[in-house]
Write a protein that holds these residues in place. Sequence first.
Motif, short mmCIF file in Angstrom:
data_model
loop_
_atom_site.label_atom_id
_atom_site.label_comp_id
_atom_site.label_asym_id
_atom_site.label_seq_id
_atom_site.Cartn_x
_atom_site.Cartn_y
_atom_site.Cartn_z
N GLY A 244 -8.28 2.35 -13.69
CA GLY A 244 -8.05 3.34 -12.63
C GLY A 244 -6.65 3.38 -12.08
O GLY A 244 -6.44 3.87 -10.96
N ILE A 245 -5.68 2.88 -12.82
CA ILE A 245 -4.30 2.91 -12.30
C ILE A 245 -3.74 4.31 -12.48
O ILE A 245 -3.58 4.79 -13.61
CB ILE A 245 -3.42 1.86 -13.01
CG1 ILE A 245 -3.94 0.45 -12.71
CG2 ILE A 245 -1.96 2.02 -12.59
CD1 ILE A 245 -3.21 -0.67 -13.44
N MET A 246 -3.44 4.96 -11.35
CA MET A 246 -2.93 6.34 -11.38
C MET A 246 -1.48 6.40 -10.90
O MET A 246 -0.79 7.38 -11.15
CB MET A 246 -3.79 7.25 -10.48
CG MET A 246 -5.27 7.23 -10.80
SD MET A 246 -5.64 7.64 -12.53
CE MET A 246 -5.44 9.41 -12.49
N ASN A 247 -1.06 5.40 -10.15
CA ASN A 247 0.30 5.43 -9.59
C ASN A 247 0.80 4.00 -9.41
O ASN A 247 0.07 3.03 -9.67
CB ASN A 247 0.30 6.19 -8.26
CG ASN A 247 -0.75 5.63 -7.31
OD1 ASN A 247 -0.89 4.42 -7.18
ND2 ASN A 247 -1.52 6.51 -6.68
N ALA A 248 2.05 3.89 -8.92
CA ALA A 248 2.67 2.56 -8.79
C ALA A 248 1.92 1.69 -7.79
O ALA A 248 1.81 0.48 -7.97
CB ALA A 248 4.13 2.71 -8.39
N THR A 249 1.39 2.31 -6.74
CA THR A 249 0.66 1.51 -5.74
C THR A 249 -0.54 0.82 -6.38
O THR A 249 -0.78 -0.37 -6.17
CB THR A 249 0.19 2.42 -4.58
OG1 THR A 249 1.33 3.08 -4.06
CG2 THR A 249 -0.50 1.63 -3.48
N ASP A 250 -1.30 1.58 -7.17
CA ASP A 250 -2.46 0.98 -7.85
C ASP A 250 -2.01 -0.20 -8.71
O ASP A 250 -2.63 -1.27 -8.71
CB ASP A 250 -3.13 2.01 -8.77
CG ASP A 250 -3.73 3.18 -8.03
OD1 ASP A 250 -4.10 3.03 -6.85
OD2 ASP A 250 -3.84 4.27 -8.64
N ALA A 251 -0.94 0.01 -9.46
CA ALA A 251 -0.45 -1.04 -10.37
C ALA A 251 0.01 -2.28 -9.58
O ALA A 251 -0.31 -3.42 -9.95
CB ALA A 251 0.71 -0.50 -11.20
N LEU A 252 0.71 -2.04 -8.47
CA LEU A 252 1.21 -3.16 -7.67
C LEU A 252 0.07 -3.92 -7.00
O LEU A 252 0.16 -5.13 -6.79
CB LEU A 252 2.22 -2.64 -6.64
CG LEU A 252 3.56 -2.22 -7.27
CD1 LEU A 252 4.32 -1.25 -6.39
CD2 LEU A 252 4.42 -3.46 -7.58
N GLU A 253 -1.01 -3.23 -6.68
CA GLU A 253 -2.19 -3.92 -6.13
C GLU A 253 -2.70 -4.96 -7.14
O GLU A 253 -3.01 -6.09 -6.78
CB GLU A 253 -3.31 -2.92 -5.81
CG GLU A 253 -3.05 -2.06 -4.59
CD GLU A 253 -4.03 -0.88 -4.50
OE1 GLU A 253 -3.82 -0.05 -3.61
OE2 GLU A 253 -4.98 -0.78 -5.31
#
Length: 307
Positions: A244-253
């Motif tokens: 469910g990674i859609m953006n940098a915030t998701d990835a950084l989480e």
Amino acid sequence: MDLSVQIGPLRLKNPVMTASGTFGYGLEFADYLDLNALGAIVVKGLSLQPRPGNAPPRIYETAAGMLNAIGLQNVGVEEFVTTKLPALRQYDTPIIANALGNTIEEYTEVCRVLAHTEGIAAVEINVSCPNVKEGGIHFATEPAQTGRVTEAVRRVMGDMPLIVKLSPNVTHIVPFARACRAAGADAVSLVNTFVGIAIDLDTMRPRLSNLTGGLSGPAIKPLAQRLVWEVCRDVDIPVIGIGGIMNATDALEYMALGAVAVQVGTANFIRPDAARQIVAGMADFCAARGITRLENFIGAFLRRETS
Ligand SMILES: Cc1cc2nc3c(=O)[nH]c(=O)nc-3n(C[C@H](O)[C@H](O)[C@H](O)COP(=O)(O)O)c2cc1C
């Protein structure tokens, strides 16, 4: 600013990879983004023989996600090595091959070919396949089976980095990650898709010809992050976060939860350059927070939790 990360023996210029099966063999996306901007490209799962996959319909959009039952369609490992890989070698981005099989011998044969092929940086094995010799039990649903296939593949891989991609469709994920570590895997990637179904009330037919499919996309992010968090807390092995990674915030989480790197899947269907945008967003995040080495950020949530 240094976005590079270390995954066992593998050094990547940044932690953003494309997830297997969502980015073709890589070249299909070359018109949409600079493939050199990616941390790594993980190609479609490869089997010993070509596979036609399932009959359509094979994809169904759900609320905040997507169900797929492609059926591991692929050109086969030999065809990939001779016709797809040569053009990929021009890029300065590691190519990670994803391997699959229905017996331990099939896994080892595919991996033997890949381990002796120039231009492959690492192999990720997808253990979400039924073991036909053991009555169809999935390699991914018993830790001992996951361990056995990992050990057998490790033996034929030499020094090439080995990543084991785990299924989320288990009660406890930690024993699987432990089995991979004990069998010599360099990293685990989690997770693959969650099994689901969707039906049509008008026709009383399933939405997918295969009935069941794998759910991916934003709907699975909190589920996948829980699994990543559990493994990062309990097992001493590098983890690649997926789901469910859609953006940098998701990835950084995912990285704050302890993942050393991430893979972007379903987002590629919506924005073919999603992975490149995520790399740019990570750089912006680091600049805004004064982070000079992204590696130092890995596990930030875990450290706070235990302090
Ligand atoms: C259409 C499709 C095909 C996929 N094929 C593979 C595959 O061949 N091998 C594999 O290990 N994972 C495969 N996956 C799983 C993805 O690599 C990824 O683990 C999953 O989609 C979760 O990430 P996401 O939510 O970012 O899509 C596939 C996923 C999709 C949507």
